[in-house]
Design an enzyme around this catalytic site. Structure first.
Site, PDB file in Angstrom:
ATOM      1  N   TYR A  68      59.442  -0.993  74.649  1.00 50.21           N
ATOM      2  CA  TYR A  68      60.170   0.208  75.066  1.00 50.21           C
ATOM      3  C   TYR A  68      60.950  -0.042  76.345  1.00 50.21           C
ATOM      4  O   TYR A  68      60.615  -0.908  77.155  1.00 50.21           O
ATOM      5  CB  TYR A  68      59.237   1.416  75.238  1.00 50.21           C
ATOM      6  CG  TYR A  68      58.075   1.213  76.187  1.00 50.21           C
ATOM      7  CD1 TYR A  68      58.227   1.359  77.559  1.00 50.21           C
ATOM      8  CD2 TYR A  68      56.809   0.901  75.703  1.00 50.21           C
ATOM      9  CE1 TYR A  68      57.159   1.184  78.424  1.00 50.21           C
ATOM     10  CE2 TYR A  68      55.731   0.728  76.554  1.00 50.21           C
ATOM     11  CZ  TYR A  68      55.913   0.873  77.924  1.00 50.21           C
ATOM     12  OH  TYR A  68      54.851   0.700  78.770  1.00 50.21           O
ATOM     13  N   ASP A 179      51.656  -8.938  84.483  1.00 51.20           N
ATOM     14  CA  ASP A 179      51.901  -9.704  83.265  1.00 51.20           C
ATOM     15  C   ASP A 179      52.218 -11.132  83.676  1.00 51.20           C
ATOM     16  O   ASP A 179      52.038 -11.513  84.830  1.00 51.20           O
ATOM     17  CB  ASP A 179      53.037  -9.068  82.453  1.00 51.20           C
ATOM     18  CG  ASP A 179      52.842  -9.234  80.957  1.00 51.20           C
ATOM     19  OD1 ASP A 179      52.918 -10.383  80.472  1.00 51.20           O
ATOM     20  OD2 ASP A 179      52.591  -8.225  80.264  1.00 51.20           O
ATOM     21  N   TYR A 285      42.883  -6.768  76.398  1.00 46.55           N
ATOM     22  CA  TYR A 285      41.906  -5.932  75.706  1.00 46.55           C
ATOM     23  C   TYR A 285      40.893  -6.860  75.045  1.00 46.55           C
ATOM     24  O   TYR A 285      41.243  -7.587  74.115  1.00 46.55           O
ATOM     25  CB  TYR A 285      42.594  -5.071  74.640  1.00 46.55           C
ATOM     26  CG  TYR A 285      43.860  -4.400  75.124  1.00 46.55           C
ATOM     27  CD1 TYR A 285      43.821  -3.492  76.179  1.00 46.55           C
ATOM     28  CD2 TYR A 285      45.095  -4.683  74.537  1.00 46.55           C
ATOM     29  CE1 TYR A 285      44.982  -2.884  76.630  1.00 46.55           C
ATOM     30  CE2 TYR A 285      46.248  -4.077  74.979  1.00 46.55           C
ATOM     31  CZ  TYR A 285      46.191  -3.173  76.033  1.00 46.55           C
ATOM     32  OH  TYR A 285      47.341  -2.585  76.475  1.00 46.55           O
ATOM     33  N   LEU A 335      35.071   0.888  75.073  1.00 42.12           N
ATOM     34  CA  LEU A 335      34.823   0.105  73.857  1.00 42.12           C
ATOM     35  C   LEU A 335      35.055  -1.378  74.122  1.00 42.12           C
ATOM     36  O   LEU A 335      34.273  -2.234  73.693  1.00 42.12           O
ATOM     37  CB  LEU A 335      35.725   0.583  72.722  1.00 42.12           C
ATOM     38  CG  LEU A 335      35.407   1.947  72.108  1.00 42.12           C
ATOM     39  CD1 LEU A 335      36.485   2.336  71.102  1.00 42.12           C
ATOM     40  CD2 LEU A 335      34.050   1.931  71.425  1.00 42.12           C
ATOM     41  N   GLU A 397      55.012 -10.020  66.222  1.00 39.55           N
ATOM     42  CA  GLU A 397      54.760 -10.769  67.444  1.00 39.55           C
ATOM     43  C   GLU A 397      55.596 -12.050  67.474  1.00 39.55           C
ATOM     44  O   GLU A 397      56.103 -12.494  66.454  1.00 39.55           O
ATOM     45  CB  GLU A 397      53.273 -11.168  67.523  1.00 39.55           C
ATOM     46  CG  GLU A 397      52.290 -10.024  67.408  1.00 39.55           C
ATOM     47  CD  GLU A 397      52.093  -9.274  68.709  1.00 39.55           C
ATOM     48  OE1 GLU A 397      52.718  -9.668  69.728  1.00 39.55           O
ATOM     49  OE2 GLU A 397      51.325  -8.299  68.720  1.00 39.55           O
TER      50      GLU A 397
END
Length: 463
Positions: A68, A179, A285, A335, A397
């Site tokens: 985005y 990043d 993650y 989680l 990807e």
């Protein structure tokens, strides 16, 4: 018709007792890039400055591909810089490609809006339509896959990062999302990445302009989206034959889409399989695909040293601090922490010996978005792939595999890894993580409900 034609092949692949073994990374075609033409940028502020500098100096083309381009101060700054570049050089080709679904909705948990597409149309009304902004619908719904391709091509430069374009990724207003940032100057690599976009995105009826009025609804694009997905399954970067000379690094761009015949996934597994001494894995993650978890276990049994860096749950971009209204999406960091706890418990012996090192990154209220691999001293992977099941099978990807047999980039990689560890602490064992008994009451209640119906497995696959 295309589905009918492809059906016999898909059926045969399912019935065969084994899949054809993919090419190993030694067989990969590559661009021979001088080592001095590959730079590691140190932080998001430098990344933003370099992006704006390259845009201001562009003479032939600017091809921006990102999840985005946000309607905020940084997004408007980049979009206005693109329009200014087009005004200054009228023959400049300026194309922006963003995820179709993400561009046409507001932020999660915010009021309904026309999303970032409204900014694109407003800018076109002010500056003209010279900057073309396209929406790329990888799937019919955002939940089932998004455009996660990375890489900005500006003339003969490739600015590669997993970052999207907004205030937090570009370190505006006192916060940042960390990043990795790399600049590669090479005409052949830039041409291959730009040509892929022109051929497969602009050549599809599913990819539509977002900066104009009358954007068609997704339901009318369903047949085109299905055909687009089939085309992507067969797509790849065009890399001509090359030989590696002294002072050069082999750079291979790879595409990844879908569960089967996924070149990026297959190469990542092959690279891990070939590790001799050490692997460094970065993921935002902690939700590794099963093939990756299996290979890491095999490497540990083989004696390989493995370092994994992941963000602390408070550095996750879905984390909701105590005191703020809680939403279900805020369950995700907990989680992921539970996944990490199980992994640490399963490998407690290797953690104790130092063969396995789990690094938790945290720097105030900033967030963490690193991804990629270092393998031994001669291979590095730059990618936007989160190394989770969603990236493994749903999102579109890509990645750049850097093979460096002469260790020309070793010092740069070592400096990057040292800088990343500056705000990280090593996890001593699973008990060093916060106990689930101390989680907020709303989190504990949702976790009990999710675990009761085993919904965590579905959540881990989709988010």
């Amino acid at each position: 018709m295309n589905k009918l034609i492809a059906a016999p092949g898909r059926l045969a692949r399912r019935m065969l007792p084994f899949r054809r073994r993919p090419k190993t990374h030694a067989d990969l075609p590559f661009f021979a890039v001088p080592a001095e033409a590959i730079d590691v940028l140190p932080d998001p502020v430098t990344f933003r400055r370099e992006l704006l500098r390259l845009i201001a100096q562009a003479r032939r083309r600017i091809v921006i591909v990102a999840l985005y381009l946000q309607d905020d101060d940084s997004g408007r700054e980049v979009l206005e810089a693109l329009h200014e570049a087009k005004r200054r050089v009228p023959d400049l080709q300026v194309s922006v490609f963003v995820d179709w679904h993400r561009a046409q909705r507001g932020l999660i948990g915010k009021q309904k809006s026309e999303g970032n597409a409204g900014m694109y149309r407003e800018a076109a009304a002010r500056f003209g339509t010279g900057v073309e902004v396209y929406g790329v619908p990888v799937q019919s719904r955002e939940l089932f896959g998004v455009l996660h391709l990375k890489g900005f091509v500006i003339d003969d430069a490739v600015l590669y990062s997993g970052a999207s374009l907004n205030d937090v990724y570009l370190a505006r207003h006192g916060r940042y999302r960390l990043d990795r940032y790399h600049l590669l100057q090479h005409a052949g690599l830039a041409e291959a990445m730009a040509r892929f976009v022109q051929r497969h995105f602009l050549g599809s009826d599913a990819v539509q302009r977002l900066d104009v009025a009358g954007v068609p609804p997704t339901r009318l694009l369903q047949p085109a989206i299905r055909e687009f997905r089939q085309q992507l399954q067969r797509a790849g970067y065009e890399v001509p034959p090359a030989t590696l000379a002294a002072g050069e690094v082999a750079v291979t761009p790879l595409l990844g889409f879908g569960r089967a015949d996924n070149a990026l996934n297959a190469t990542l597994l092959d690279l891990l399989r070939g590790a001799r001494e050490r692997v460094v894995l970065l993921t935002p993650y902690f939700n590794l695909p099963r093939p990756v978890r299996v290979l890491l276990g095999q490497l540990l049994r083989r004696g390989c040293r493995i370092d994994i860096m992941v963000g602390d749950k408070t550095a996750n971009d879905f984390y909701i601090p105590p005191g703020q209204p809680f939403k279900a999406i805020g369950l995700l960091p907990y989680l992921y922490e539970n996944n990490l706890r199980r992994f640490a418990r399963a490998h407690r012996r290797q953690l104790d010996s130092g063969q396995l090192n789990l690094h938790l990154w945290r720097d105030g209220d900033n967030s963490y978005h690193l991804k990629g691999l270092f393998i031994d001293d001669d291979v590095a992977v730059l990618t936007g792939n989160n190394l989770n099941p969603r990236a493994w099978s749903l999102d579109l990807e890509n990645g750049l595999v850097l093979r460096d047999p002469a260790h020309l980039l070793q010092a740069k990689h070592a400096a990057e890894w040292a800088a990343l560890r500056r705000h990280a602490t090593r996890l001593s064992d699973d008990r060093a993580l916060e106990s689930p008994r101390r989680y907020p009451a709303e989190v504990r209640r949702l976790l009990r409900r999710v675990n009761r119906v085993r919904l965590d497995r579905l959540v881990n696959r989709l988010l």
